[in-house]
Structure formats: C-alpha cells, structure tokens
Design an enzyme around this catalytic site. Structure first.
Site, PDB file in Angstrom:
ATOM      1  N   HIS A 187      -4.019  11.310  -6.252  1.00 27.79           N
ATOM      2  CA  HIS A 187      -2.966  11.560  -5.265  1.00 27.79           C
ATOM      3  C   HIS A 187      -1.582  11.104  -5.734  1.00 27.79           C
ATOM      4  CE1 HIS A 187      -1.300  12.363  -1.378  1.00 27.79           C
ATOM      5  NE2 HIS A 187      -1.068  11.096  -1.084  1.00 27.79           N
ATOM      6  N   ASP A 214       1.843  -2.496  10.528  1.00 22.60           N
ATOM      7  CA  ASP A 214       1.248  -2.446  11.862  1.00 22.60           C
ATOM      8  C   ASP A 214       1.432  -1.062  12.479  1.00 22.60           C
ATOM      9  OD1 ASP A 214       0.304  -5.062  11.882  1.00 22.60           O
ATOM     10  OD2 ASP A 214       2.236  -5.852  12.536  1.00 22.60           O
ATOM     11  N   SER A 237       3.287  13.034  -0.747  1.00 26.33           N
ATOM     12  CA  SER A 237       2.408  12.560   0.318  1.00 26.33           C
ATOM     13  C   SER A 237       3.106  12.702   1.675  1.00 26.33           C
ATOM     14  CB  SER A 237       1.994  11.114   0.023  1.00 26.33           C
ATOM     15  OG  SER A 237       0.907  10.725   0.820  1.00 26.33           O
TER      16      SER A 237
END
Length: 228
Positions: A209, A148, A56
């Site tokens: 995935h 975040d 990924s």
C-alpha cells in the site's frame, strides 16, 4: 518524493486536518478536508491549476477535489486508492491500536520507537512510514495525528461520499497501484473510469500500500513522465 522533485517543480506539502501540524477537529469529514485543501491551494496561487497527488486517504481527498473543484486541478495522481467504500479498514484499525498502545514514556529516540513498533508492524517500510507521525516535543515524544478521532472514524475513512454530484474529471489522471495491495482491483476500474475517463493505471510489482515508501526510485520513474 517532494525533495526528489524539487529541482524541476515547486512541490507543496499539505498536512490534512488531524495530521501533522494542521488543526484537529471533533469529526471526520472528507468534504472538510477537501475544502481545507482547496482553500490552501487558492491562497497559495489563485490563478494556476495544480498537479495534485494523493495517497491512500489523501488519494480520496485528491479525487474528490478534482471532481468538485476541477478548476484547481490540471492533472491528478492517485496512489493505491479507489473511489469506493472499503468498509472498516481492519488493517488500519490494527495500526491505530498499535500506535495508541506504544508507551511513549519508554521512547528516548526514534530507534526506540522503531524497536517497540516492530511487534505490531513487522514490515520495516510500513513501520517507518507510520512513525513519521511521531515528533519530539519539550515534553517528550507525541503523535501528531489525531489517533482517537481516526480510530473511531475508520468506517467513514474507508468510505466514499455517496452524494457526489459532479461531472467526471476530464484532466489526465495517473492511477498508481501496489502490486501486492488490494486497494486497486480490476472490479474497481469501471467506477474509476466513469469518474476519471482519462485515467491510466500503472501497477508497481512487489510493493504493497506504500509504493512511494517501499520502492521510491520506481515510484519516481513512474510519475515523472506524467508530470511532463
């Protein structure tokens, strides 16, 4: 996977910046991650090239490392990722939002976290993979990943640097795709072969995935012959 390979190889697991036990940063940058990995590999063994495996986002780091620091990479394994711009990665936005929304005050055990996360990740293998980022501390459970920063950087995370000015990587490259995933598609093959001319594609059927999490034995049997 590293534990399974440790009998025959010396696996080295690196937490990328903003993940695991590595430092957090204020900005997302593939180049910064590549530099961090390159420096770590040189510090561990400055004289020998490595077999580099990335999945990924880590797959993009691995590809960029091979292109810009080819002296460090003997062989490359890229798992369910292509050197293209995917845009905003909406599915990952859902994961980040779900992880941020998980009420860690209600988590007394990893089983609690798994039960609460079922609402936004129904697939058990994917859920287990994401929950690896959850760690118990003296103050309770917390996420080790900088949610975040990653949440507001998904456009960059899904992208691919447009200023790559490097020769193609000439080393052997194994490209592993999940059969039910859209991250490796036929129309991405041209750019992959331009950058990695010695690439060989293997598709694992029935997985998405996370092929190494969803079909670990098949994944191992796929990469072992390439490792040599």
């Amino acid at each position: 996977m590293a534990k399974a390979l440790a009998g025959d190889y010396r696996p080295t697991l690196i937490d990328l910046p903003n993940h695991g036990q590595s430092p957090w940063s204020d900005e997302f940058s593939y180049r910064a991650m590549v530099l961090a990995v390159a420096n770590e590999l040189r510090a561990i063994d400055p004289d020998e090239p490595w077999i580099v495996l990335g999945h990924s986002m880590g797959g993009k780091v691995a590809m960029l490392l091979a292109l810009e620091h080819p002296e460090l990479v003997q062989r490359l394994i890229v798992v369910d990722m292509s050197p293209v711009d995917y845009g905003g990665l909406t599915s990952f936005n859902d994961y980040v939002e779900g992880m941020l929304a998980l009420d860690l005050d209600q988590v007394a055990s990893r089983a609690d976290a798994d039960r609460l996360a079922t609402a936004w990740v129904p697939e058990a293998g994917t859920r287990a993979f994401l929950l690896q980022n959850l760690r118990r501390t003296d103050d309770g459970w917390r996420w080790q990943v900088n949610l975040d920063l990653l949440g507001r950087s998904l456009q960059l995370l899904g992208g691919w640097p447009t200023d790559v000015d490097a020769a193609p990587f000439e080393g052997p490259t194994l490209w592993v795709a999940g059969g039910d995933s859209n991250y490796v598609r036929p129309d991405y093959a041209k750019v992959m072969r331009e950058l990695f001319p010695r690439v060989r594609l293997v598709t694992i059927k029935g997985v998405g995935h996370w092929p190494h999490s969803q079909a670990p034995e098949v994944f191992l049997s796929t990469i072992r012959p390439f490792l040599g």
